[in-house]
Motif scaffolding. Structure first.
Motif, PDB file in Angstrom:
ATOM      1  N   PRO A 168       0.841  -1.208   0.000  1.00  0.00           N
ATOM      2  CA  PRO A 168       0.000   0.000   0.000  1.00  0.00           C
ATOM      3  C   PRO A 168       0.870   1.249   0.000  1.00  0.00           C
ATOM      4  CG  PRO A 168       0.128  -0.916   2.204  1.00  0.00           C
ATOM      5  CD  PRO A 168       0.824  -1.897   1.309  1.00  0.00           C
ATOM      6  N   LEU A 169       0.283   2.367  -0.342  1.00  0.00           N
ATOM      7  CA  LEU A 169       1.020   3.621  -0.324  1.00  0.00           C
ATOM      8  C   LEU A 169       1.628   3.827   1.062  1.00  0.00           C
ATOM      9  CD1 LEU A 169       1.704   6.093  -2.100  1.00  0.00           C
ATOM     10  CD2 LEU A 169      -0.280   7.239  -1.062  1.00  0.00           C
ATOM     11  N   SER A 170       2.946   3.934   1.091  1.00  0.00           N
ATOM     12  CA  SER A 170       3.661   3.918   2.370  1.00  0.00           C
ATOM     13  C   SER A 170       4.872   4.835   2.305  1.00  0.00           C
ATOM     14  CB  SER A 170       4.152   2.494   2.684  1.00  0.00           C
ATOM     15  OG  SER A 170       3.087   1.566   2.685  1.00  0.00           O
ATOM     16  N   TYR A 171       5.267   5.329   3.472  1.00  0.00           N
ATOM     17  CA  TYR A 171       6.500   6.089   3.583  1.00  0.00           C
ATOM     18  C   TYR A 171       7.663   5.118   3.750  1.00  0.00           C
ATOM     19  CZ  TYR A 171       3.606  10.207   4.212  1.00  0.00           C
ATOM     20  OH  TYR A 171       2.697  11.211   4.037  1.00  0.00           O
ATOM     21  N   VAL A 172       8.622   5.196   2.852  1.00  0.00           N
ATOM     22  CA  VAL A 172       9.866   4.426   2.974  1.00  0.00           C
ATOM     23  C   VAL A 172      10.991   5.430   2.764  1.00  0.00           C
ATOM     24  CG1 VAL A 172      11.202   2.454   2.166  1.00  0.00           C
ATOM     25  CG2 VAL A 172       8.708   2.376   2.046  1.00  0.00           C
ATOM     26  N   ASP A 173      11.362   6.111   3.832  1.00  0.00           N
ATOM     27  CA  ASP A 173      12.275   7.246   3.721  1.00  0.00           C
ATOM     28  C   ASP A 173      13.746   6.872   3.875  1.00  0.00           C
ATOM     29  OD1 ASP A 173      10.167   8.896   3.255  1.00  0.00           O
ATOM     30  OD2 ASP A 173      10.043   9.684   5.289  1.00  0.00           O
ATOM     31  N   LEU A 174      14.048   5.581   4.021  1.00  0.00           N
ATOM     32  CA  LEU A 174      15.434   5.137   4.024  1.00  0.00           C
ATOM     33  C   LEU A 174      15.948   5.216   2.585  1.00  0.00           C
ATOM     34  CD1 LEU A 174      17.573   3.814   6.008  1.00  0.00           C
ATOM     35  CD2 LEU A 174      16.890   1.633   4.992  1.00  0.00           C
ATOM     36  N   ARG A 175      16.837   6.159   2.315  1.00  0.00           N
ATOM     37  CA  ARG A 175      17.272   6.425   0.938  1.00  0.00           C
ATOM     38  C   ARG A 175      18.730   6.018   0.735  1.00  0.00           C
ATOM     39  NH1 ARG A 175      12.830   6.233  -0.883  1.00  0.00           N
ATOM     40  NH2 ARG A 175      13.423   7.257  -2.830  1.00  0.00           N
ATOM     41  N   PRO A 176      19.039   5.362  -0.379  1.00  0.00           N
ATOM     42  CA  PRO A 176      20.426   4.984  -0.653  1.00  0.00           C
ATOM     43  C   PRO A 176      21.293   6.200  -0.947  1.00  0.00           C
ATOM     44  CG  PRO A 176      19.025   4.494  -2.540  1.00  0.00           C
ATOM     45  CD  PRO A 176      18.115   4.938  -1.437  1.00  0.00           C
ATOM     46  N   VAL A 177      22.590   6.034  -0.774  1.00  0.00           N
ATOM     47  CA  VAL A 177      23.536   7.103  -1.082  1.00  0.00           C
ATOM     48  C   VAL A 177      23.579   7.345  -2.586  1.00  0.00           C
ATOM     49  CG1 VAL A 177      25.975   7.768  -1.020  1.00  0.00           C
ATOM     50  CG2 VAL A 177      24.931   6.629   0.956  1.00  0.00           C
ATOM     51  N   GLN A 178      23.615   6.279  -3.381  1.00  0.00           N
ATOM     52  CA  GLN A 178      23.723   6.407  -4.826  1.00  0.00           C
ATOM     53  C   GLN A 178      22.384   6.863  -5.401  1.00  0.00           C
ATOM     54  OE1 GLN A 178      26.528   3.280  -6.623  1.00  0.00           O
ATOM     55  NE2 GLN A 178      25.797   2.263  -4.765  1.00  0.00           N
ATOM     56  N   PRO A 179      22.364   7.956  -6.141  1.00  0.00           N
ATOM     57  CA  PRO A 179      21.106   8.480  -6.667  1.00  0.00           C
ATOM     58  C   PRO A 179      20.362   7.441  -7.498  1.00  0.00           C
ATOM     59  CG  PRO A 179      22.875  10.074  -6.964  1.00  0.00           C
ATOM     60  CD  PRO A 179      23.516   8.799  -6.507  1.00  0.00           C
ATOM     61  N   GLY A 180      19.082   7.256  -7.190  1.00  0.00           N
ATOM     62  CA  GLY A 180      18.300   6.255  -7.893  1.00  0.00           C
ATOM     63  C   GLY A 180      18.535   4.839  -7.431  1.00  0.00           C
ATOM     64  N   GLY A 181      19.419   4.679  -6.448  1.00  0.00           N
ATOM     65  CA  GLY A 181      19.718   3.361  -5.913  1.00  0.00           C
ATOM     66  C   GLY A 181      20.993   2.785  -6.478  1.00  0.00           C
ATOM     67  N   PRO A 182      21.522   1.751  -5.855  1.00  0.00           N
ATOM     68  CA  PRO A 182      22.731   1.099  -6.363  1.00  0.00           C
ATOM     69  C   PRO A 182      22.521   0.576  -7.781  1.00  0.00           C
ATOM     70  CG  PRO A 182      22.201   0.328  -4.145  1.00  0.00           C
ATOM     71  CD  PRO A 182      21.034   1.127  -4.610  1.00  0.00           C
ATOM     72  N   PRO A 183      23.555   0.584  -8.616  1.00  0.00           N
ATOM     73  CA  PRO A 183      23.422   0.062  -9.981  1.00  0.00           C
ATOM     74  C   PRO A 183      23.217  -1.452  -9.952  1.00  0.00           C
ATOM     75  CG  PRO A 183      25.718   0.542  -9.499  1.00  0.00           C
ATOM     76  CD  PRO A 183      24.919   1.061  -8.336  1.00  0.00           C
ATOM     77  N   VAL A 184      22.123  -1.916 -10.504  1.00  0.00           N
ATOM     78  CA  VAL A 184      21.791  -3.339 -10.453  1.00  0.00           C
ATOM     79  C   VAL A 184      22.326  -4.037 -11.705  1.00  0.00           C
ATOM     80  CG1 VAL A 184      19.934  -5.035 -10.425  1.00  0.00           C
ATOM     81  CG2 VAL A 184      19.767  -2.978  -9.010  1.00  0.00           C
ATOM     82  N   TYR A 185      23.161  -5.032 -11.487  1.00  0.00           N
ATOM     83  CA  TYR A 185      23.661  -5.892 -12.548  1.00  0.00           C
ATOM     84  C   TYR A 185      22.839  -7.173 -12.563  1.00  0.00           C
ATOM     85  CZ  TYR A 185      27.869  -2.969 -12.717  1.00  0.00           C
ATOM     86  OH  TYR A 185      28.734  -1.910 -12.848  1.00  0.00           O
ATOM     87  N   LEU A 186      22.813  -7.846 -13.702  1.00  0.00           N
ATOM     88  CA  LEU A 186      22.103  -9.114 -13.823  1.00  0.00           C
ATOM     89  C   LEU A 186      23.043 -10.177 -14.377  1.00  0.00           C
ATOM     90  CD1 LEU A 186      18.687  -7.919 -15.313  1.00  0.00           C
ATOM     91  CD2 LEU A 186      19.195  -8.466 -12.926  1.00  0.00           C
ATOM     92  N   GLY A 187      22.861 -11.410 -13.894  1.00  0.00           N
ATOM     93  CA  GLY A 187      23.616 -12.538 -14.404  1.00  0.00           C
ATOM     94  C   GLY A 187      22.821 -13.297 -15.451  1.00  0.00           C
ATOM     95  N   GLY A 188      23.282 -14.508 -15.748  1.00  0.00           N
ATOM     96  CA  GLY A 188      22.600 -15.363 -16.707  1.00  0.00           C
ATOM     97  C   GLY A 188      23.394 -15.549 -17.974  1.00  0.00           C
ATOM     98  N   PHE A 189      23.011 -16.600 -18.737  1.00  0.00           N
ATOM     99  CA  PHE A 189      23.757 -16.960 -19.946  1.00  0.00           C
ATOM    100  C   PHE A 189      22.861 -17.291 -21.133  1.00  0.00           C
ATOM    101  CE2 PHE A 189      26.088 -18.208 -16.153  1.00  0.00           C
ATOM    102  CZ  PHE A 189      27.244 -17.468 -16.309  1.00  0.00           C
ATOM    103  N   GLY A 190      21.560 -17.336 -20.933  1.00  0.00           N
ATOM    104  CA  GLY A 190      20.652 -17.614 -22.032  1.00  0.00           C
ATOM    105  C   GLY A 190      20.215 -16.347 -22.733  1.00  0.00           C
ATOM    106  N   PRO A 191      19.615 -16.480 -23.904  1.00  0.00           N
ATOM    107  CA  PRO A 191      19.154 -15.299 -24.644  1.00  0.00           C
ATOM    108  C   PRO A 191      18.191 -14.426 -23.853  1.00  0.00           C
ATOM    109  CG  PRO A 191      19.180 -17.210 -26.091  1.00  0.00           C
ATOM    110  CD  PRO A 191      19.465 -17.719 -24.713  1.00  0.00           C
ATOM    111  N   ALA A 192      17.236 -15.038 -23.145  1.00  0.00           N
ATOM    112  CA  ALA A 192      16.275 -14.237 -22.377  1.00  0.00           C
ATOM    113  C   ALA A 192      16.973 -13.440 -21.287  1.00  0.00           C
ATOM    114  CB  ALA A 192      15.197 -15.138 -21.777  1.00  0.00           C
ATOM    115  N   ALA A 193      17.935 -14.078 -20.602  1.00  0.00           N
ATOM    116  CA  ALA A 193      18.673 -13.382 -19.541  1.00  0.00           C
ATOM    117  C   ALA A 193      19.479 -12.223 -20.107  1.00  0.00           C
ATOM    118  CB  ALA A 193      19.589 -14.364 -18.817  1.00  0.00           C
ATOM    119  N   MET A 194      20.109 -12.427 -21.252  1.00  0.00           N
ATOM    120  CA  MET A 194      20.927 -11.356 -21.824  1.00  0.00           C
ATOM    121  C   MET A 194      20.063 -10.221 -22.362  1.00  0.00           C
ATOM    122  SD  MET A 194      23.836 -12.415 -20.987  1.00  0.00           S
ATOM    123  CE  MET A 194      24.766 -11.051 -21.682  1.00  0.00           C
TER     124      MET A 194
END
Length: 295
Positions: A168-194
């Motif tokens: 539900p609409l909620s206050y979550v005011d704990l904010r990361p240092v990196q603007p927009g959040g940490p850069p998220v990397y993804l793993g995987g080796f199949g076409p869909a993952a890439m």
């Protein structure tokens, strides 16, 4: 190319009392990043075999003993000031995204903005069963988790309505240092993952492989980025080098030079199956790093 090393987390290296000193020394001797993996349990009779293994030898022996990745990174964050801290990879669908976001945001704050989370979807059905997650929906759930993190790191109040999770609409005011959040990397080796890497991620947490295989996979990610209106040149690569028993420092350095030739921004060595003690890992890893930088 930055060069990192995994933290002592698995097998004979799973010594929680050594993580702080190991992380501190790794930073002092010049490594650029520290990494952890993610395991939940190691079945006696597993549902699935680890890639490259057999039914008679279904997974690395070290998988039977492991330290929690969030704990290991928290200790390392407190013991260091410069190195980046990454996951290769967290099995994201195991975690409710609200709690995952809380942990990642807290780690980013604790480290002063040095977190590089890498997500995967795992390979063992038994682990999904044990944490009450749906193995058959893990790709779709990863997409929903990425939507969730984008929203919670960009706005407050925040809400989410998805197929698996609702907030539900909620206050979550704990904010990361990196603007927009940490850069998220993804793993995987199949076409869909890439394709998902190209559409949605900061980059790929891959594994060292022959050049031809890498070229094919990375091309899929780059084309997906273009199709999504993203800049393919902005995608980054962090490549894991799993060092096997018997491989020398020169062997591993040659692999890292090949990875550098791919244009990867970073690579890191996993030595927990090559040597028995954390101190040996730092010594061998340092020799490898020096050989790469010299050549």
């Amino acid at each position: 190319m930055d060069i990192g090393i995994t933290l002592p987390q698995y097998g004979t290296h799973a010594r929680a009392d050594l993580i702080a000193s190991y992380a501190r020394e790794a930073e002092e001797i010049g490594f650029d990043s520290l990494w952890v993996g993610d395991r939940a349990l190691t079945p006696v009779e597993p549902s699935d075999v680890y890639p490259g293994y057999t039914a008679e030898n279904p997974y690395p022996e070290g998988f039977k003993h492991f330290v929690d990745p969030f704990v290991a990174l928290s200790v390392a964050a407190s013991a260091t000031t410069r190195v980046r801290l990454g996951t290769s990879t967290l099995n994201a669908p195991w975690y409710p995204p609200l709690l995952l976001a809380r942990s990642l945001t807290s780690l980013d704050l604790l480290s002063g903005g040095r977190l590089d989370p890498g997500f995967g979807i795992g390979w063992m059905r038994d682990e999904y069963t044990a944490v009450n997650a749906d193995f058959t929906q893990r790709g779709a759930q990863l997409d929903e988790i990425l939507d969730f993190l984008d929203a919670i790191w960009s706005s407050t109040p925040f809400s989410h309505t998805g197929k698996t999770w609702q907030v539900p609409l909620s206050y979550v005011d704990l904010r990361p240092v990196q603007p927009g959040g940490p850069p998220v990397y993804l793993g995987g080796f199949g076409p869909a993952a890439m394709r998902r890497v190209g559409r949605r991620a900061a980059g790929w947490v891959g594994v060292a492989m022959p050049d031809a295989g890498h070229t094919a996979l990375w091309g899929i990610a780059r084309r997906a980025a273009e199709d999504a209106g993203r800049d393919p040149d902005a995608l980054r690569q962090q490549i894991r080098v799993n060092v096997a028993p018997g491989q020398s420092a020169e062997d591993v350095a040659a692999i890292l030079r090949s990875v550098r030739g791919w244009g990867a921004e970073g690579a890191f060595v996993e030595l927990q199956q090559r040597v028995r003690e954390p101190a040996e890992a730092l010594e061998l890893g340092s020799r490898v790093r020096d050989l790469v930088r010299a050549g």
